[in-house]
Each structure stands twice: as structure tokens, then as C-alpha cells.
Enzyme design. Sequence first.
Site, short mmCIF file in Angstrom:
data_model
loop_
_atom_site.label_atom_id
_atom_site.label_comp_id
_atom_site.label_asym_id
_atom_site.label_seq_id
_atom_site.Cartn_x
_atom_site.Cartn_y
_atom_site.Cartn_z
N SER A 174 34.71 0.42 19.95
CA SER A 174 33.49 0.93 20.58
C SER A 174 32.15 0.18 20.50
O SER A 174 31.12 0.33 20.93
CB SER A 174 33.27 2.45 20.28
OG SER A 174 33.75 3.46 20.87
N LYS A 183 22.62 3.93 17.21
CA LYS A 183 23.45 4.59 17.91
C LYS A 183 23.52 6.27 17.54
O LYS A 183 23.09 6.47 16.35
CB LYS A 183 24.77 4.22 17.83
CG LYS A 183 26.14 5.10 18.77
CD LYS A 183 27.40 4.52 18.52
CE LYS A 183 28.34 5.12 19.51
NZ LYS A 183 29.65 4.53 19.11
N SER A 198 32.05 2.87 23.40
CA SER A 198 31.14 4.20 23.58
C SER A 198 29.84 3.80 22.93
O SER A 198 28.63 4.31 23.16
CB SER A 198 31.44 5.28 22.56
OG SER A 198 31.56 4.95 21.12
#
Lengths: 478, 476
Positions: free
Chosen positions: B177, B78, B153
Amino acid sequence: MKYIPSVGMEVHAQLLTNSKMFCGCPTHFGESPNTNVCPICLGLPGTLPVPNKRAIEHVIRTSLALNCTIAPTALFYRKNYFYPDLTKGYQISQYGEEHPIGTLGWLEIVVNGERKRIHIRRVHLEEDTGKLFHFVPGESEVDYNRCGMPLMEIVTDFPPDIHSGEEAKEYLVQLRAILTYLGVCDGKMEEGSLRCEPNISVAPEGSDTLGVKTELKNLNSFRSVVRGIDFEAQRQSEVLESGGRIAQETRGWNDEGFSFPMRSKEGEQDYRYFPEPDIVPVVIDEAWIESLRATLPELPLAKWERYQKEFGLSAYDSGVLTADYETARFFEACVTHKADPKSACNWITGELAAKLNADNKRIDQTPFTPAHVADLLSLIQNNTITSRIAKDVFAEAYQNGRMPSEIVQSQGLTQIADETALRSMAQKVIGENPDIVEKLRSGKEGVMGFLVGQVMKESKGRANPQRVQEILREEILT
Amino acid sequence: MELHTLTAHELSRKLRAREISALELTEAVLAHIERVEPAIQAYITPTPELAREQAKQAQARIDQGDPSPLLGIPVALKDNMCTEGVKTTCGSQILHNFVPPYNATVYRKLQEAGAVLVGKTNLDEFAMGSSTENSGFFTSRNPHDTERVPGGSSGGSTAAVAAHETILALGSDTGGSIRQPASFCGVVGMKPTYGRVSRYGLVAYASSLDQIGPITKDVRDCALLMNAISGEDPNDSTCVQLPVPDFTDALVDDVKGMRLGVPKEFFAQGVQPEVVTSVRSAIDKLAAAGAEVMEVSLPTAEYGLPIYYILAPAEASSNLARYDGTRYGLREGFEEGHIRMMEKTRAKGFGNEVLQRVMIGTYALSAGYYDAFYLKAQQARTLLRRDFERAFEQCDALVCPTSPTPAFKIGELADDPLAMKLADVLTIPVNLAGLPGISVPCAPVNGLPVGLQIIAKPFDEATALRVAYAWEQMQG
């Protein structure tokens, strides 16, 4: 009307640690800008602070020496504000009444021969910020080398115990001595490693409320602390006397003898303090406290009293010797080497201090050690050398660290004990100065000094001036 | 053979048996990225050259007999984890050009394990969001239906794993997330216990909640990745000094006698009935396999969302203060003085969701409001944590849905911020209590994946993995 000043003291001490507060960067100064930095003290995205254990221990030891209560759990907080010298947008500090490392202690000062207790509100740990420079008008540059240096803040309690510039100075002298004794700070006010920001207010004598206070910055010597506080108290008194009001503000001190407004403190900034989630609470247990308590040295005030009692030194001399830990240690080592305490004191506060001062050196930075002092004093005491020669021997030993007795031996500087030799030198001087000799004969005692001086010169300082005078008197007057 | 569709443990076997080379594997994944990335848009920064370089190094280690199970395995990070020399944007324009000079601890550990970085994945800006629609760059697509969001996310990472654009990925989970997008994309996602994995190098959103975790195709890969990234770190004082077990030991395919708690509140709060049915059926099968299932209650859980939306923005308002244009990233209005520069940089660089949370957080920490908001929320957080402690007196793990719905359509909730936030209502309490939680796929609803969430005691990731593995095996 008579106005009584009240002074609160906020002192920042840069802690002597190898690395910064929350990262591994070294703490030394004088690097070119922005080189003594790493991702952590630069606050780069993703970095985390890890507290320096040594810095925490320094604050615990200081708190103990200041008779504070030690928090069982010390917390760090974030103090949020925006400024270009702040890399994270917040400063990691301690906050609140319960969680600074040390709270509610005291230290004692001596004013007019009496002890007075100055109460301490808190002793806490925080990180320093970077530094802005304004070389060109309208432009600023920032150096982050200082960012993250460990700072200890020591704040006196409220209402203030200090009521004059002199008391504030005594407080600072004592505090500085304690910090240097503990080895937690080098105490250099001129270099900013010990910074003092007093707040000052005045109130009419007999009033039980305090006046509006101002904070004073830029005080970088003991002298400026006294002058700054006294000036500010006088200024405030005059403002009030003429019917004016005191603005709550931060003022700067100019060493030419006046303070000037820097910024208003009315309408305090909201720092949005909250507990720093990146640092787990620091648990300080009894065992840790006790192990640190065991490392506390005899503190300055105790030493000061002991020197007077044990060695018969004056309060003044004891004060000079104990103001700095290294000096006190040096003195005590001289005594251990069997030097006479009073003579050792005279040499340390006289010749040695003058030399160190001229060279801008600390007492532990020259090859001249307590063993040298003891050796030198014994040479003087048993009349091996004259005090005149002693000064030369000292000068040499101070330079190269050779033992005084060794210098005396190799250069043949021992006092001339041979009466015949002395007498022949005296006769030579008498023969060369018939006019002066005549004056002495006619009762002008004042010229004796000159004649003694001439013989001393002849002997290259190795004659005992007392004996020379006796011999001269015998030769001329009998 | 489609190498990119396999799991890490399958590929590791092939690499070791010299059936394939690390470079071959990396090329297969890179080629697949080229094919599907236009439709999925999982990556902000693909790193093909670095991947080939690392694959060669991995092969050399394989040739020397190095036994690391992640050697040569492609992994995606990420884009809020710092990678030295590789842009790390956090999905934000304010960091559009930020290249870190250091590595996050997790990336260093993955390098030591010999994994191969194939790219940095998309996310909601600074990990604030549940769909990647808040990314400062673009919205990623759900591989099961590209009209739908992948969740967030960590939506870029879950989409990349689901679309086989990587074998493994890491995400970060502050309020769900990792688990929520794993649920949306039909992959496995685990949020470890707070303090199990170092946060050093993870760009902070809400420091007391953030935790890095694995996103994988199956539970075994999840355990392998947990093994690689867990453990104390001198650079993170919140990372706990506890021994790390071999998490693959938990993969025993046996739940007999395990006590599974079903928190009734997690089946009530607007959870879609089809999702309830799917999750209930999974729980029934676990019971049939010998688990003891009981209902439990977490009465404070309903306050999870409000607690979270005070604490997380409060921490964020402080964490994001450093993006001021002074040192790195976007800089606007330099010539107007430092105050205007900071204002303009932040106004332009942050998206609306971030600005909103920074403002909420600033408000919650302000003098006069701190006690009513921040402090109250901390106290409620303690109560919530106690709810979980009480529940765990009766059971070994909790089972419930990961998110109340399957993936929603892109833009569907754009005008309904509350509905968007409800997507995390079942995951947030787990972050607030600092517990480990895993999401594993259960029966799809209308062709869309649904996640079963398993929550365990602090530092007992092994139990969550054990239940997840048993459930995965039951599905065959």
C-alpha cells in the site's frame, strides 16, 4: 443409587499490580465510572497492548508455587466475541495446552487429617472486561474502569480430584493462602478479587465416566462454595434418580440456598482464538525463573506443619495462623520478639482477631505490632499485671500504639504485691457484706466468686484474684 | 520560485539560509492544494489552520538555531494515523466523525522534528484496496492522468506528493500500500522492516503486516523521513529495540560490487512486458555501474497472494470488531438493543470490500477451518520467509518491478476483483517476510510511471536506499 460428585475448579484472581495488564492506568477501584481509563484500555483505534511485566512475574511465581511447568515461551491469544463490555471486540488471554505460563502442577490439601493432591491443568494470564449495569429496565450502562485489569486464571486438571463441597473449600482455602503468601492477590472473595466458578457433575458410584456438568457462578464466600456445590450435587442426583437428564448450563447460586439456570452451554460459542499479533511471544528463560523462584516464601502447608512440630500448636490453631500470610508473619515476628508461641497464638486468634474483625481491619493495619504482643505477654508472665488489666492495656495499645509496659508504668496498673494493702481491702469487703460472709461460713462456696469480684473492683483489677481468694479464706474461715 | 515543487532537503537549506520562512513555505503548499485539489482529491481533511500554527512554531525553532532537517517542512498523513484533535476516518463511514484523543507515535515524532501537518489523506477503507476506489468518501486521482487511479491504499498520500500538494507524506503498507501507489504516481515510497517504525496510533488492518513508511519526491527525502520516524517505542512491543542508523549515510551513489538478485518469479506472473522492459533496463544500468547481478528464485512467492488473503482478513476480522457503535463512530439501531445496534452499525458503516474481508477472515479462523486455512497459511508464510533468507545468502538486495502494470483507469477493474488484487502480487511477499522494500520511479511506459522495487534484508533499509539512490542519480 449413590452418586459421586466430581468438581472442576476455575478460579480467577485479580493480580496485585500498580497498573493494568496492557496500559499504564492504575488498578485501584471505586473511581467514578469511566474515569480510570485511557485510549489503550478503551481499545481506541490504533492503540496497542504492552504486557505488564509484574503481572507475568506474578503468574510465574504462582505457577512455581503450584509445582507447574513454566512455558519457555508464553503466548497471548485473542478470544473474539461481541459484547458491549468488551472494548476491542476480543479479550486478550492465553489459550491452548502449550503456551499458558504454567501447566500441569498440583497443590496439596488436608482432608480428614490426610494430605490429598489436587492437580492443576493451567495457570494463565488474561485481562478483565468492563462491567454492565442495568439501572432502568430496558437500559444498560457500561463502566470500563475494570477493563484491562490483570487476571490470573487457575484451572484444576481433568478428571477432577475434588469430590465434595468440603474438598473444594479446602482447595480454595489453600489456594487463597498461597496467593496471599506470594502477594499476588489480596484474596477477597466478597469483593470479587478472588472469584471461583466450579463445574459440577455426578456419576453413579463405580462408574468410570463422568456425568454432564453444570457451571456455578455467584459464589462469593467459602461458605457459599461448600453449600453451592453440595446443593448442585444433590440436585443433579435427584434429577438423575427420577429419570431426568442434566442440561449442560451455567447456573447461578442464591445464598438463600438454591441454584438457578442462567444460560445454556449446549452448542459452545466459537471464540476464533488466534495468536495476538500485537504482542511478541514472552520468552521465559531459566535465569528469570530461578530469580523468581528465589523470592518464594515458605508456603502455607509447610508452615502449618512446622508450627505444630516446632511450637507444639494444635492443627486447628496452626491452620488459623497460616491461612493468611500477614497473620503468619505477625505470629512469627512475635516469636522472634521472644513471646511464648502458645500465648502469642492465643492472643492473636483471640483478643486481637476479635478486635480486627469488629473494626474490619487487617492485622498489619493497626499500631499494635508483634513487639507490643511480646511486651504484653512478658508483663503477664512475670506477674507485673493481671490478665484482667492486660485486656485494658491491650485495648489502649491497639488504639494508640503505646507500648504496654509504658501504659502500665504511667497509669500505675502493676499488680498489687503489697499483702497489707490486699488484706485491708479484703477486710473492707468482709465488713460491708456480713450476709454473704455468713453464707460462706455455712459452707456455700458459690458466693466466694462474688467476694473476690468485690475485692478486684476495690483494687481496680490490679489484685491477683488467686491471692485475693486465699486472703479472704484466711480472714473469714480462720 | 515554485516552493511546493522542491524537495524537503532543498527547502530545509533555504529555510536555514533565511531565504524563505516556514510560514511562506506552508502558505505556498496550502495555496497549491487549493488550486489542484478539486482535480486530484488527495485529502479527506486538510488542516490549513493547524499547519499555519505549526509553521510559526517551526520558524521560532529555526530562529533559535534548531538543526532538525524537517523543521517547517509540510507533511501529509494517511488518514489511518491518529492525530489528536484532528478527525481520523480510515476512509470509512464507520469512523466518519472519530476524533482521536491521542497522537500516533509517528505523528508525535514528526511534531518533535518540527514538521508541519497540512492534512490527512484519502485511502481505501481501512487500507483495504489498491486504488482508493474503496474509500468510503471518494476516489483520488492520479496526477499523471486524472482518469486513472493513484494506486492504493495510500493513494491519497502518493497523489498529494506527486501533485506537490505536500512535500512529504506517510503511508502505511500491509501488502504494498505504499510501494504500489508510489509506483503508480511516480514517487518514492518505502515500507520499512516490520518492527522498524512504531505502529502505535496506526489504525490496524492486519497487525502482523502493517508498517508505516515514507512517501517522498526523492530518495534523500525518504532517508530523512526514515530518520525521523524509526526506532523503538515503549507503546509498541512489536517495534524492535535496535539502534537506528543515519539513513542519509547510505546515499553514496555507488553500487560497485553490490550483489543484486533478480527473482525470476517476479518477472513472470502476468507482469506487463513494457514494465519488464523498463525494469530490466534499470537493472542493466545498475550492472553497468558495477553491481553484480544474478538470477535468484523464490519458489514459494507464487503462494504469496493466497497466504496474504487468509492472514490479512483473519487479523482484520478481529481488528475491526471494535467498531460496533458502542463507544465512538457511527451508531445505528441504538433503540433496538445492543445486538441489533452492532449488526446495523457494521452493516451500514463498512463498505463491501471490508465486509467481504471480515467475512473471509471470520471463516478462516472458525473452529474446524482454522487448521486448514489460518494455520496452513502461517506455515506457508514461514516457507516464504525462508525463500528470502536463502536468496539473501547470495545477494545484498533484490530488484524487481513494484507492480505488474502502470496505473489503471478508474472503474477499469471494478468488476474484476482478482485482477485488482494482482496489482499487489509483487509487493505482498515482502510484507509476509517482514522485509524492507522501496519503490523508485524508472522509465515510464506510455507516459505512465513505473516503479523499480528494491528489497533488502531485515533492518537493512540502508542497502535498499543505497541502490535506490544510485539509480536515481543515474537518471540525472
